[in-house]
Every structure is written in C-alpha cells, then in structure tokens.
Write a protein that holds these residues in place. Structure first.
Motif, mmCIF file in Angstrom:
data_model
loop_
_atom_site.group_PDB
_atom_site.id
_atom_site.type_symbol
_atom_site.label_atom_id
_atom_site.label_comp_id
_atom_site.label_asym_id
_atom_site.label_seq_id
_atom_site.Cartn_x
_atom_site.Cartn_y
_atom_site.Cartn_z
ATOM 1 N N VAL A 308 4.564 12.495 -17.773
ATOM 2 C CA VAL A 308 4.247 12.493 -19.204
ATOM 3 C C VAL A 308 5.511 12.170 -19.969
ATOM 4 N N LEU A 309 5.428 11.189 -20.865
ATOM 5 C CA LEU A 309 6.551 10.797 -21.713
ATOM 6 C C LEU A 309 6.217 11.191 -23.146
ATOM 7 N N SER A 310 7.011 12.091 -23.715
ATOM 8 C CA SER A 310 6.784 12.549 -25.092
ATOM 9 C C SER A 310 7.555 11.665 -26.053
ATOM 10 N N TRP A 311 6.922 11.316 -27.198
ATOM 11 C CA TRP A 311 7.590 10.566 -28.248
ATOM 12 C C TRP A 311 7.143 11.098 -29.588
ATOM 13 N N GLU A 312 7.510 10.378 -30.667
ATOM 14 C CA GLU A 312 7.346 10.901 -32.015
ATOM 15 C C GLU A 312 5.919 11.312 -32.327
ATOM 16 N N ASN A 313 4.949 10.511 -31.866
ATOM 17 C CA ASN A 313 3.577 10.729 -32.341
ATOM 18 C C ASN A 313 2.642 11.161 -31.229
ATOM 19 N N GLY A 314 3.172 11.729 -30.180
ATOM 20 C CA GLY A 314 2.280 12.216 -29.136
ATOM 21 C C GLY A 314 2.899 12.094 -27.763
ATOM 22 N N GLU A 315 2.062 12.060 -26.749
ATOM 23 C CA GLU A 315 2.503 11.992 -25.367
ATOM 24 C C GLU A 315 1.700 10.912 -24.642
ATOM 25 N N TRP A 316 2.385 10.081 -23.858
ATOM 26 C CA TRP A 316 1.755 9.038 -23.050
ATOM 27 C C TRP A 316 2.002 9.347 -21.586
ATOM 28 N N VAL A 317 1.056 8.951 -20.754
ATOM 29 C CA VAL A 317 1.138 9.160 -19.313
ATOM 30 C C VAL A 317 1.566 7.842 -18.674
ATOM 31 N N VAL A 318 2.665 7.894 -17.897
ATOM 32 C CA VAL A 318 3.164 6.730 -17.172
ATOM 33 C C VAL A 318 2.842 6.939 -15.698
ATOM 34 N N GLY A 319 2.184 5.975 -15.067
ATOM 35 C CA GLY A 319 1.779 6.131 -13.679
ATOM 36 C C GLY A 319 2.088 4.902 -12.845
ATOM 37 N N ALA A 320 2.178 5.091 -11.514
ATOM 38 C CA ALA A 320 2.378 3.989 -10.572
ATOM 39 C C ALA A 320 1.702 4.367 -9.267
ATOM 40 N N TYR A 321 1.155 3.352 -8.556
ATOM 41 C CA TYR A 321 0.481 3.616 -7.279
ATOM 42 C C TYR A 321 0.636 2.397 -6.388
ATOM 43 N N ALA A 322 0.489 2.624 -5.047
ATOM 44 C CA ALA A 322 0.575 1.534 -4.081
ATOM 45 C C ALA A 322 0.008 2.019 -2.756
ATOM 46 N N PRO A 323 -0.548 1.123 -1.935
ATOM 47 C CA PRO A 323 -1.014 1.518 -0.593
ATOM 48 C C PRO A 323 0.179 1.908 0.285
ATOM 49 N N THR A 324 -0.019 2.939 1.071
ATOM 50 C CA THR A 324 1.082 3.380 1.944
ATOM 51 C C THR A 324 1.412 2.334 2.995
ATOM 52 N N THR A 325 0.436 1.431 3.296
ATOM 53 C CA THR A 325 0.717 0.386 4.294
ATOM 54 C C THR A 325 1.790 -0.583 3.815
ATOM 55 N N ASP A 326 1.977 -0.666 2.506
ATOM 56 C CA ASP A 326 3.039 -1.534 2.000
ATOM 57 C C ASP A 326 4.414 -1.072 2.463
ATOM 58 N N PHE A 327 4.517 0.225 2.777
ATOM 59 C CA PHE A 327 5.817 0.777 3.162
ATOM 60 C C PHE A 327 5.918 1.066 4.657
ATOM 61 N N LEU A 328 4.754 1.200 5.343
ATOM 62 C CA LEU A 328 4.772 1.663 6.735
ATOM 63 C C LEU A 328 4.655 0.543 7.763
ATOM 64 N N ASN A 329 4.171 -0.639 7.367
ATOM 65 C CA ASN A 329 3.914 -1.690 8.373
ATOM 66 C C ASN A 329 5.189 -2.074 9.118
ATOM 67 N N TRP A 330 6.255 -2.297 8.364
ATOM 68 C CA TRP A 330 7.472 -2.749 9.043
ATOM 69 C C TRP A 330 8.100 -1.652 9.877
ATOM 70 N N PHE A 331 7.800 -0.346 9.493
ATOM 71 C CA PHE A 331 8.278 0.748 10.341
ATOM 72 C C PHE A 331 7.556 0.733 11.688
ATOM 73 N N GLY A 332 6.270 0.393 11.693
ATOM 74 C CA GLY A 332 5.534 0.319 12.954
ATOM 75 C C GLY A 332 6.086 -0.755 13.865
ATOM 76 N N ASP A 333 6.408 -1.917 13.296
ATOM 77 C CA ASP A 333 7.002 -2.985 14.111
ATOM 78 C C ASP A 333 8.337 -2.552 14.693
ATOM 79 N N VAL A 334 9.122 -1.881 13.881
ATOM 80 C CA VAL A 334 10.421 -1.406 14.376
ATOM 81 C C VAL A 334 10.237 -0.374 15.481
#
Length: 790
Positions: A308-334
C-alpha cells in the motif's frame, strides 16, 4: 584385528567410494535445496524490485506534479509570473509540460472566466503536438480558441470548435481549490478534453500585493502514463505489475483496460484474472500491510507481492506477479547438468584412486616392514628409494628419525626420573613438612616431617578425609586467612593459614605449636592442594618474650611521664625561689650588693634559671599532653591581641638574631581559645625561628581567612629551612632538624614545635610545615576555628 596389505587396500578403496558417494549425494541434495531456496528468493526479490520501481515512479509522478504546482504558485507570489498575461502563462505552461513528461496537462482558470489550458492528450492532436485551449474575457463576452502547437511553440493549426465555451469555474477541481487553503488532490475522474481517467492537483492563486484571489492553477495526471510505465517494466518473461485503489479499481495495468470508456474498471472484471486472484488472496485491501503470496491458478503456480502506497488523497495498492516457472526453469537445467557432472567426477575419482593405490602399494609394504622392525627394536635401518613419491620417501626417513627420537626420549625420561628422585630425597630431608592432597580424597604425597606432625603413615593409601579436616578445623586461623576454618577454605578454593597445637591434633597435653599453610594447585579444576607445616614453638616463645619486653618498656615510659607530672610542684617551687631571690639581689632591694662582680654573677644565675625553667615547663607540658592532663580554659578572646602578646617577649631575641619581624594582623578577630596556651604555642614558633632560622633576615606572622569559618595563621622565615623529608621528625619530641654539631649545640631540647602542635590540635585545629615557593626558609601554617557570628 590386524589387516594385511591387501585387506587395507580394499578397506581404503571402499572407504574412498563410500566417501565419494556420500559427498556427491550431500552435494546434490544441498545444491537442490539451496537452488530451490535461491529461486524462491530470486522470485520474491524480483517482486520486491518491481514494487519498488512502481512506487518510485509513482512518487516521482506525484512529486513532480506538486513541484510544478508549487513552482507556479511561487513564481506568481514573487510577481515573476503574471497571471493577467495569458500569453506568458501559455508559454510557461508549454515549457513546463515539455520539461515534465510525467504529467499530462497544466492550466489556469481565472475568477473572471478566463482559461488557459496546455495538454499533450487530446483526441484532436497528433503525436508530437500540444493541445491549447484559450478562453478570453472581452467586452462582448467570453470567446474560446482551440489550436495545436509543435515542440518549437509554433502554431501548427487551428482546431474547429463546435462545443460550448469552456468555463473552468464550473469544474469540481475549481470549487475544491477555492474551499481549501492548500493544494487539493481530486478523486479519479474523466478529463474533460481527453476523455481519459486521471487525477488533478489544484490550488488558488492570489495577488501578491492585495491578496485577492485571481483564480485556480491545476495539473492533470493521466493514468495512461502510469499504464505505459508498468507495461514496460521487465519483471520476468510473463511477469506483470498493476496499480489499484483500496476498493480494487484499476488505475494502471499493462493490458488494455476493459469496460466503459472513461470509467475505472474493477480488477475482478479484467480478462487477466491472475491479478484479481493475487489481490484477493493478499487481502491487502483490508490489512493495509505489505503481503507476498504464492498460489495456483489454472494449474500454474504464481508468486505475487502487494503493498500500500499512501499519498495526499488516499492510498493506492501496488502489485506485481509472475509464474514461478519464470525463475525455476533454468535452475532445473543446472541441477541436471550438476548431477551428471558429479557422476563423472566421482567415477574419475574412483579410477584415479585405484591407479594411485597400485602405484604406492609396494612402497607402503616396505614402510610397514620398517615399522615392524622399529617395534621389535632391532635397530635395522630402512632402505630408501632414490625415486618415486617424495611423500613416501619422507615417511621412510621419518620412521628412522622417529626411532632415534624414541631412544632419546627414553634416555631423557630416565634422566628426568633420576632428577625427580633427587628432589624427592631433598624434600624428605627438609625440616618443613610438605604434602599434596585432594580434599576427601587420597594424600598423594607427604614427606617424613609432615607425616610425623599430622600422624600419617605416608604409605600413599591414606586419605585427607573428614576426620583429619575436622581436627585441623579446631585450630586457629592466622590473621591473613580469608576463612576461619580449613574446610571453608577448601570449599571456596582459597588459601588458608593456621596455627596448630599438638594437643588439638593428637589429644596430648603438649606445648608444641605448628603453623600450616594450604594452597590450591593451578588449575583449580584439578582439585589438588599443596600444604606446608612446620614447628614454630621457638618462634612463638620469642614472640611472647618480645611482647613482654614491649609491655615493660611501655610501663616504664608511662611511669616516667607520671613521675614528671607529679614532680611539677617539687621541681618548679625551688627554681622559682632561686629566681625570685636572684631578682631581688639584682635590683638591690635591701641595699647594695658590694663588689660589682656579684652583679654579673647574679645576671648569669637569672639567665640560666629562666632557661632551665623554660626547659622544665616544656617537659612538664609535654608530660601533660602525653598523660592527657593538659586541658583548655576556652573563652572568647581576640586573636590579634593573643598574637601581639605572644610575639612581644621575643622581639629582642629576633633583633639579636638579625631578623626583621613583620606582623600582618586584622584589627580584631574573635576566637574561642585558651589565651595562655595559644600565646605559648605562637611564642614557641617565634622563639624557634629566632633560635634556628640561621641566615634569615625576615620573620613574618600573618592572619588570613580560611574556608569553613576558620582562620589561617602563617609564621614564615627566609632562613636555611628544614628539608621536607625531616618535617615529621621535627614534630616529634626531643627531635632536632640540624645535623651540624655547632648548630645542634644551641639551647633548646626540641620541644617547641611538638608542644605548639599539641596545643593547636587541642583547639580543634591543625599545624603543618611547608617549603615556601622560592625554596628558601620555612613556613608553619596553623588552621584554627573562629567564633560563630554574634
């Protein structure tokens, strides 16, 4: 069990194989575990980086808008920017818009209905153009013009306008700015010109001289810019970021927002429902704290982070998401590559170990044979190979050196045992008992003297048990011992010293006395102690004789003092008679004496008698001090008068000694004192200076105030003085400060200073000797209390 060379080979190879297998398995498991942990950590770090990037961009976005608004108001207040000049306002807004790509538009609405608006978002303009709306107020009424400018501020074209004349005074941001004293941030709404959703910050503009409200300046922040930023954010191959409000309405999203044009769609209405699932699971709309979740959506595992990011006139929600395979595939090859690499290295290691064993097997057999020869102590030398492994050659040489070292050590040990035997024989012949023991354990060693004193056999099987400790506890501890009994010292592991009697130890009526010392051996954790005991009967007898002699001397000194105190009347009365009759003869009260020689003899008799009377008086005063018979008759007296009367009799002596006598006294100073005694003390100090201050030319007596309602009397001369190391000596009775035999022959017996010090201390004061700053002469300082005020 004794292995043969072949059996050892199998054991070593099997051990190497086992170690390699275990090591490889442990390495693969550890790599898998840490790889998985690293992948998850990398995923969460990427999410956190995305959140931070969006939050920084949003903070810069909003901060830039506030900065431009504050700058515009500041320029207006400083009269640099005149809001009555619409052309200058338009040019300033144009430059500010090009310099700040994060906000969309900037405008000014005057209270008279005028309006200047500059924006980069409008349906009538092309890329690279800036849209201008100008509303002017003239006599005929309000007129409106729409046109587009290029980046060089040149007018490119006019834009047809079929709509009504725009009136900023009717807009919500205008009325909100009029109601607030500071910058006002609006809720998200649809912009009038572009038809895109966004927010506005607006603030009143005042005349810097009169304070009159001129209008409202505003800046637009389009959500399209934020969507472009989050769309360009590279989280992972399939990662995305978004911005929403607390209720879940989307503000920025990397995909095209669906729904009615100009409205803010809910996150749950988006075709990409992963964002909606992350928003729901994180529950950040209610908790308001940073959250990270991992969830499964349509068979795919995702990792998401929201804040949650608070500013002068309220609060906004900042979010991010991604599939875990984006990070794990190259670990499996290694992991797969690491597994096969480990297997290859393990096989190579086992083959290399087998080849190495075949190489060193013969040399190891030779070393084994040499070791057996050393065990049998045959003294056969080893045969070295001039080639081969250096380590094996070194091992063979080491075996020979080891054999020589064993022989040398045996010889050294034998010599050490012989020395130890000599020491033990010397200890056994010592007149002092020595022993080593463990409390409530065996007595490791006692010599013959210790065994005889403590009644032990010294056979090495006796114990320092509770019976022996109990008998020793009945003995008196010496003054330096921390604990009263030996058992207490043993419990606290501290040294103990005590005196033992034969009667206490053995129950026999004997006068023999022993002294024993027990000390813990370091380290204390060993629990071992050493003790020493000796016969001190003769020394104790000598101590008793010495104490008896000291008591006899003390009694004789006390008898001397009592004798002198009792003889004061018997000694003074005849002497006073001699002096009285001599004075009558000198004054020829009953007629002339006759021959003139008799007058000289009479004067000698009087002088010697007065000297003898002074000595006798000092002796009797000293005796009174020592016996405690000197008392004070304290009354309120004038210290100035006392000092004057004390100095007067000695002026002639000072003059004869060549001393210039100087007095520095107050007019009057009341003290509670025995005037007679105090005159005697000060007179002694002046008389002492007149007699012994050889080489002096000046003698001063001064009185000054001292802290704590006290007075400071200083008697100081500039003679030869007294060395500081003799100060204590001259304050003792019958002690003289001079070494020269001629000076020491002067009259006086060394009682003037001690009697003066005693009189001052009876008055509750102090007397000290000092060396003046120039190093010449002697300074005597008296500190006396003075009377209370009134």
């Amino acid at each position: 069990m004794r292995f043969t060379t072949v059996a050892l080979k199998h054991v070593i190879l099997a051990g190497v194989a086992f170690i390699e297998v275990v090591t490889a398995a442990a390495f693969l498991l550890a790599f898998h575990f840490y790889a998985t942990q690293s992948a998850e950590q990398h995923a969460r770090s990427s999410m956190h980086w995305a959140l931070t990037a969006v939050e920084q961009e949003l903070s810069l976005f909003l901060g830039k808008v506030e900065t431009v608004a504050d700058l515009t108001l500041g320029l207006s207040q400083s009269e640099i920017l005149d809001f009555a000049d619409s052309d200058r306002i338009e040019r300033y807004f144009f430059d500010a818009l090009l310099a700040s790509p994060r906000f969309t538009g900037i405008y000014f609405a005057g209270t008279d209905g005028s309006f200047v608006f500059v924006t980069r978002e409008a349906p009538q303009i092309a890329d690279g153009e800036v849209f201008i709306r100008r509303v002017s107020v003239e006599d005929a009424g309000r007129t409106q013009k729409l046109y587009a400018r290029g980046v060089d501020f040149r007018t490119k074209r006019s834009i047809p306008d079929d709509g009504p004349v725009f009136d900023g005074r009717t807009r919500p941001w205008y009325s909100a700015a009029m109601e607030h004293n500071r910058a006002h941030w609006s809720e998200p709404y649809v912009f009038y010109t572009s038809g895109q959703p966004g927010i506005t910050v607006s603030s009143r503009v005042h005349n810097p001289r009169t304070g009159e409200v001129l209008g409202v300046v505003g800046l637009d922040l389009s959500f399209q810019r934020l969507s472009q930023f989050v769309q360009g954010l590279e989280i992972s191959d399939n990662g995305k970021a978004f911005i929403a409000d607390r209720s879940g309405r989307l503000i920025a999203f990397p995909l095209e927002l669906s729904g009615e044009p100009g409205n803010l769609p809910a996150i749950s209405q988006m075709a990409d429902s992963v964002a909606a699932e992350a928003f729901r699971l994180a529950n950040i709309g209610e908790t308001g704290v940073e959250a990270a979740v991992t969830f499964d959506h349509n068979g795919t595992e995702y990792v998401a982070a929201l804040n949650v990011l608070s500013w002068e006139n309220g609060e906004w929600v900042v979010g991010a998401y991604a599939p875990t395979t984006d990070f794990l595939n190259w670990f499996g090859d290694v992991q797969v590559a690491t597994f096969w690499l480990t297997m290859i290295l393990m096989a190579a290691g086992m083959l290399g170990g087998l080849a190495l064993w075949r190489t060193v097997q013969t040399r190891l057999a030779r070393i084994q044979a040499g070791a057996e020869e050393m065990i049998r102590n045959t003294g056969q030398p080893f045969v070295y190979e001039p080639s081969g492994f250096l380590e094996l050659q070194t091992t063979e040489r080491a075996l020979t050196v080891m054999a020589d070292a064993v022989v040398e050590r045996e010889e050294a040990l034998q010599a050490l045992n012989e020395k130890l035997a000599e020491v033990m024989r010397a200890v056994d012949r010592m007149p002092i008992g020595i022993g080593v023991f463990t409390p409530d354990g065996p007595i490791r060693y006692v010599n013959a003297v210790a065994a005889a004193i403590l009644g032990l056999h010294g056979d090495g099987v006796e114990k320092f048990d509770a019976n022996l400790i109990g008998r020793l506890d009945g003995c008196a501890a010496a003054n330096g011992s921390t604990h009263a009994t030996l058992s207490a010292a043993l419990e606290n592991q501290t040294s103990w010293e005590g005196e033992l009697s034969a009667a206490t130890l053995h129950g026999r009526d004997e006068t023999t006395v022993y002294r024993m010392i027990a000390v813990p051996l370091p380290p204390k954790s060993s629990g071992k102690w050493v003790f020493a005991v000796e016969d001190v009967t003769v020394q104790k007898g000598m101590e008793r004789d010495l104490i008896s002699a000291l008591e006899t001397a003390t009694e004789a000194s006390q008898a001397k003092s009592m004798f002198l105190a009792n003889m004061s009347h018997e000694l003074r009365t005849p002497l006073n008679s001699v002096l009285g009759y001599g004075d009558m003869m000198r004054n020829e009260i009953f007629g002339p004496v006759g021959d003139p020689h008799y007058a000289e003899y009479i004067e000698n008799i009087l002088t010697s008698g007065h000297t003898l009377l002074d000595i006798l008086s000092n002796l009797l005063d000293l005796t009174a001090v020592e016996t405690g018979r000197m008392t004070l008759k304290a009354e309120r007296e004038d210290l100035t008068d006392i000092i004057g009367e004390a100095v007067r009799p000695h002026r002639a002596a000072c003059q004869s000694a060549g001393l210039a006598l100087a007095l520095d006294l107050p007019d009057a100073l009341p003290v509670e004192a025995d005037a007679t005694k105090l005159r005697q003390a000060i007179g002694n100090l002046v008389q002492n200076a007149a007699r012994y201050a050889h080489g002096a030319t000046r003698l001063s007596v001064s009185v000054t105030d001292a802290p704590g309602r006290r007075v400071r009397i200083v008697v100081e001369d500039d003679g030869i003085g007294i060395p500081p190391d003799r100060f204590e000596r001259v304050l003792q009775p019958f002690r003289r400060s001079v070494e020269n035999s001629h000076l020491a022959a002067s009259d006086g017996v060394g009682l003037g200073l001690p009697i003066a010090k005693a009189i001052v201390e009876l008055h509750g004061g102090t007397m000290t000797l000092e060396r003046p700053e120039d190093g010449k002469g002697l300074r005597i300082v008296l500190i006396l209390p003075i009377c209370a005020a009134g």
